[in-house]
Design a protein around this motif. Sequence first.
Motif, PDB file in Angstrom:
ATOM      1  N   SER A  50       0.828  -1.159  -0.072  1.00 53.56           N
ATOM      2  CA  SER A  50       0.068  -0.062   0.267  1.00 53.56           C
ATOM      3  C   SER A  50       0.888   1.133  -0.049  1.00 53.56           C
ATOM      4  O   SER A  50       2.122   1.141   0.529  1.00 53.56           O
ATOM      5  CB  SER A  50      -0.865  -0.148   1.094  1.00 53.56           C
ATOM      6  N   LYS A  51       0.419   2.130  -0.424  1.00 48.89           N
ATOM      7  CA  LYS A  51       1.079   3.492  -0.673  1.00 48.89           C
ATOM      8  C   LYS A  51       1.376   4.483   0.625  1.00 48.89           C
ATOM      9  O   LYS A  51       1.779   5.416   0.607  1.00 48.89           O
ATOM     10  CB  LYS A  51       0.622   4.377  -1.710  1.00 48.89           C
ATOM     11  N   GLU A  52       0.648   4.059   1.753  1.00 45.02           N
ATOM     12  CA  GLU A  52       0.720   4.913   2.976  1.00 45.02           C
ATOM     13  C   GLU A  52       2.033   4.537   3.436  1.00 45.02           C
ATOM     14  O   GLU A  52       2.911   3.741   2.931  1.00 45.02           O
ATOM     15  CB  GLU A  52      -0.265   4.251   3.832  1.00 45.02           C
ATOM     16  N   GLN A  53       2.514   5.315   4.291  1.00 42.06           N
ATOM     17  CA  GLN A  53       3.772   5.470   5.006  1.00 42.06           C
ATOM     18  C   GLN A  53       4.054   4.044   5.834  1.00 42.06           C
ATOM     19  O   GLN A  53       5.325   3.552   5.590  1.00 42.06           O
ATOM     20  CB  GLN A  53       4.006   6.665   5.796  1.00 42.06           C
ATOM     21  N   GLY A  54       3.262   3.592   6.526  1.00 39.90           N
ATOM     22  CA  GLY A  54       3.483   2.566   7.383  1.00 39.90           C
ATOM     23  C   GLY A  54       3.327   1.356   6.661  1.00 39.90           C
ATOM     24  O   GLY A  54       2.274   0.561   6.907  1.00 39.90           O
ATOM     25  N   HIS A  55       4.145   0.875   6.086  1.00 41.51           N
ATOM     26  CA  HIS A  55       3.916  -0.460   5.268  1.00 41.51           C
ATOM     27  C   HIS A  55       4.944  -1.659   5.667  1.00 41.51           C
ATOM     28  O   HIS A  55       4.920  -2.696   5.053  1.00 41.51           O
ATOM     29  CB  HIS A  55       4.029  -0.237   3.790  1.00 41.51           C
ATOM     30  N   THR A  56       5.625  -1.167   6.851  1.00 41.11           N
ATOM     31  CA  THR A  56       6.684  -2.224   7.116  1.00 41.11           C
ATOM     32  C   THR A  56       5.529  -3.592   7.815  1.00 41.11           C
ATOM     33  O   THR A  56       6.051  -4.693   7.399  1.00 41.11           O
ATOM     34  CB  THR A  56       7.358  -1.690   8.478  1.00 41.11           C
ATOM     35  N   THR A  57       4.567  -3.515   8.385  1.00 40.74           N
ATOM     36  CA  THR A  57       4.030  -4.380   8.899  1.00 40.74           C
ATOM     37  C   THR A  57       3.168  -5.162   7.543  1.00 40.74           C
ATOM     38  O   THR A  57       3.313  -6.466   7.858  1.00 40.74           O
ATOM     39  CB  THR A  57       2.749  -3.687   9.728  1.00 40.74           C
ATOM     40  N   GLU A  58       3.059  -4.677   6.639  1.00 42.05           N
ATOM     41  CA  GLU A  58       2.685  -5.179   5.313  1.00 42.05           C
ATOM     42  C   GLU A  58       3.715  -6.149   5.083  1.00 42.05           C
ATOM     43  O   GLU A  58       3.137  -7.358   4.697  1.00 42.05           O
ATOM     44  CB  GLU A  58       2.211  -4.307   4.343  1.00 42.05           C
ATOM     45  N   LYS A  59       4.981  -5.767   4.896  1.00 43.81           N
ATOM     46  CA  LYS A  59       6.105  -6.684   4.429  1.00 43.81           C
ATOM     47  C   LYS A  59       6.074  -7.847   5.518  1.00 43.81           C
ATOM     48  O   LYS A  59       6.400  -8.918   5.006  1.00 43.81           O
ATOM     49  CB  LYS A  59       7.066  -5.903   4.471  1.00 43.81           C
ATOM     50  N   GLU A  60       5.987  -7.487   6.669  1.00 40.47           N
ATOM     51  CA  GLU A  60       6.191  -8.500   7.890  1.00 40.47           C
ATOM     52  C   GLU A  60       5.150  -9.850   7.641  1.00 40.47           C
ATOM     53  O   GLU A  60       5.374 -10.908   7.542  1.00 40.47           O
ATOM     54  CB  GLU A  60       6.385  -8.006   9.059  1.00 40.47           C
ATOM     55  N   ALA A  61       4.054  -9.214   7.212  1.00 39.74           N
ATOM     56  CA  ALA A  61       2.706 -10.129   7.146  1.00 39.74           C
ATOM     57  C   ALA A  61       3.030 -10.971   5.735  1.00 39.74           C
ATOM     58  O   ALA A  61       2.797 -12.457   5.943  1.00 39.74           O
ATOM     59  CB  ALA A  61       1.544  -9.563   7.019  1.00 39.74           C
ATOM     60  N   ASP A  92      13.115   1.020  -0.748  1.00 38.70           N
ATOM     61  CA  ASP A  92      11.940   1.579  -1.329  1.00 38.70           C
ATOM     62  C   ASP A  92      11.447   2.829  -0.290  1.00 38.70           C
ATOM     63  O   ASP A  92      12.301   3.379   0.679  1.00 38.70           O
ATOM     64  CB  ASP A  92      11.039   0.511  -1.446  1.00 38.70           C
ATOM     65  N   GLY A  93      10.419   3.475  -0.508  1.00 45.11           N
ATOM     66  CA  GLY A  93       9.590   4.322   0.309  1.00 45.11           C
ATOM     67  C   GLY A  93      10.674   5.575   0.053  1.00 45.11           C
ATOM     68  O   GLY A  93      11.296   5.932  -0.701  1.00 45.11           O
ATOM     69  N   MET A 376       4.232   4.482  -8.296  1.00 38.60           N
ATOM     70  CA  MET A 376       4.893   5.454  -7.475  1.00 38.60           C
ATOM     71  C   MET A 376       4.033   5.895  -6.366  1.00 38.60           C
ATOM     72  O   MET A 376       2.660   5.920  -6.559  1.00 38.60           O
ATOM     73  CB  MET A 376       5.321   6.630  -8.268  1.00 38.60           C
ATOM     74  N   PRO A 377       4.452   6.263  -5.080  1.00 42.00           N
ATOM     75  CA  PRO A 377       5.631   6.194  -4.540  1.00 42.00           C
ATOM     76  C   PRO A 377       6.265   4.741  -4.222  1.00 42.00           C
ATOM     77  O   PRO A 377       5.364   3.694  -4.603  1.00 42.00           O
ATOM     78  CB  PRO A 377       5.789   6.918  -3.356  1.00 42.00           C
ATOM     79  N   PRO A 378       7.734   4.262  -4.522  1.00 39.84           N
ATOM     80  CA  PRO A 378       7.840   3.010  -4.748  1.00 39.84           C
ATOM     81  C   PRO A 378       7.719   2.223  -3.169  1.00 39.84           C
ATOM     82  O   PRO A 378       8.667   2.679  -2.184  1.00 39.84           O
ATOM     83  CB  PRO A 378       9.601   3.265  -4.944  1.00 39.84           C
ATOM     84  N   ARG A 379       6.778   1.524  -3.317  1.00 38.55           N
ATOM     85  CA  ARG A 379       6.513   0.741  -1.837  1.00 38.55           C
ATOM     86  C   ARG A 379       6.219  -0.689  -2.447  1.00 38.55           C
ATOM     87  O   ARG A 379       5.274  -1.056  -3.185  1.00 38.55           O
ATOM     88  CB  ARG A 379       5.591   1.449  -1.191  1.00 38.55           C
ATOM     89  N   PHE A 380       7.210  -1.504  -2.028  1.00 35.03           N
ATOM     90  CA  PHE A 380       7.045  -2.968  -2.316  1.00 35.03           C
ATOM     91  C   PHE A 380       7.789  -3.856  -1.310  1.00 35.03           C
ATOM     92  O   PHE A 380       8.856  -3.299  -0.629  1.00 35.03           O
ATOM     93  CB  PHE A 380       7.457  -3.245  -3.770  1.00 35.03           C
TER      94      PHE A 380
END
Length: 444
Positions: A50-61, A92-93, A376-380
């Motif tokens: 997701s393009k929101e700032q806090g996507h670290t939790t998404e990566k861990e999931a 990224d980010g 964009m922005p690059p979040r992956f």
Amino acid sequence: QNSCPTLLDQAHFLRGAARRIARAPRADAPAAAETMSVGQEFWIVAVGCSKEQGHTTEKEASLAALRSHPTLAVGSRSQGTLESPFKFDVPDGERSLLFGSFDNLIRLTDDLQKSDSQVDSILHRLERQYLELDPKAEFRVKSQRQEKTFHDYLRTWQWDEAKYPKSRSILDNLTLLMSVVNKLDEEARNKTAQYNDFKTQRGNMAKKEGANLTNRDLVDVLTPDVVKMQGNADDDFIYTEHLTTVVVILPRGAEPEFVKTYEQMADNIVPMSGRKFQDLDDKDGNSLWRVVMFKSAAENFKKQCRERRYVVRDFEYSEEGYQQLKAQRGQLEDAVRRQHELVRGLYQAAWSDAMVAWIHIKAMRVFVESVLRFGMPPRFASFVVVPKSNSFPAVRKALAEILGKGAQPGMFGGEKAGEAQDDGEEFFPYVSLSFTPFNVQRAG
């Protein structure tokens, strides 16, 4: 600053270019045992967040979901095998790489692919040549003041800001990287050529053990411990202002005839000077003799010997010459040994630096293809998967189930996926790159 077109422009581009940048090559099963890592294929996969700032939790999931799948979870660090999947932390980010304009991304896809292939070739040539120098070579990666096995390096990989600062564009970093790798390759080739020259010199000067008398260097046969030289008339070799000594090799069975006739083969042969060197006969029965004569008789005597199929060897005994040759051989052996260690160390360092460069190219490719696919922005989120050789299709299916859940049909589903299938090419709902770090079989 990265400049990027509108989402509508991105979607339009993706419809035309998705097949070229989003397909992973077909995976061929590795031929070697996975425990040795030779032939083991590694996959780097990435999925948009997701393009929101806090996507670290998404990566861990996503990582937790991959690790919980029985088809994907392999290895155990406690058992000394590589644990997979694991995170591949491509910037990224807010800390992402710079690429400039959207057009630059399109050009980078081709540039990175070509560079990837070139470094792949150089790296595996270094691997092969390093093993030729040292069959028990250990391949360790030295990066950011640490030395690790390849598995540990990849598992803990981080972008090397010192070598490839993110303040510099991807293209500039790639240009610098390729310049360094090409110089490493050139230096390795040059040093290898020098090393081979030393080995050739050593081979030319080495003793020819096992050869018969006609082919051996007589310096190694008529050594000081064999030749009698006491400074009197009974010496094996007589050299004066008028006298010389000729060495003759007689074939098996020729000795009786030679003893009868050698004094008549030319004028001015010293009577009874024919002498056999004892215990020097070769495996073919050839024997080594010497005859003393006036220098004026030497050429005619040699001619008569050749007509009778005796082998005349041009040889002048010198203990000093023997000692000099022995010293030269020792010096050359030391030079070859030093050069071997130098080239070995060079290959060890060159392989390590080339591997670091290669993995950074992979990271650049993941970044570029992720931005083109996910916008964009690059979040992956990107991960490394180590598939078992007999389970590639099952692993692909599991990855599609987990990473493809959030796929947008307009990007990599529906029409584009259908066209890819029509072309007979594989198309995945995630970015995918594969590579094989080691492909040279080890001895034993």
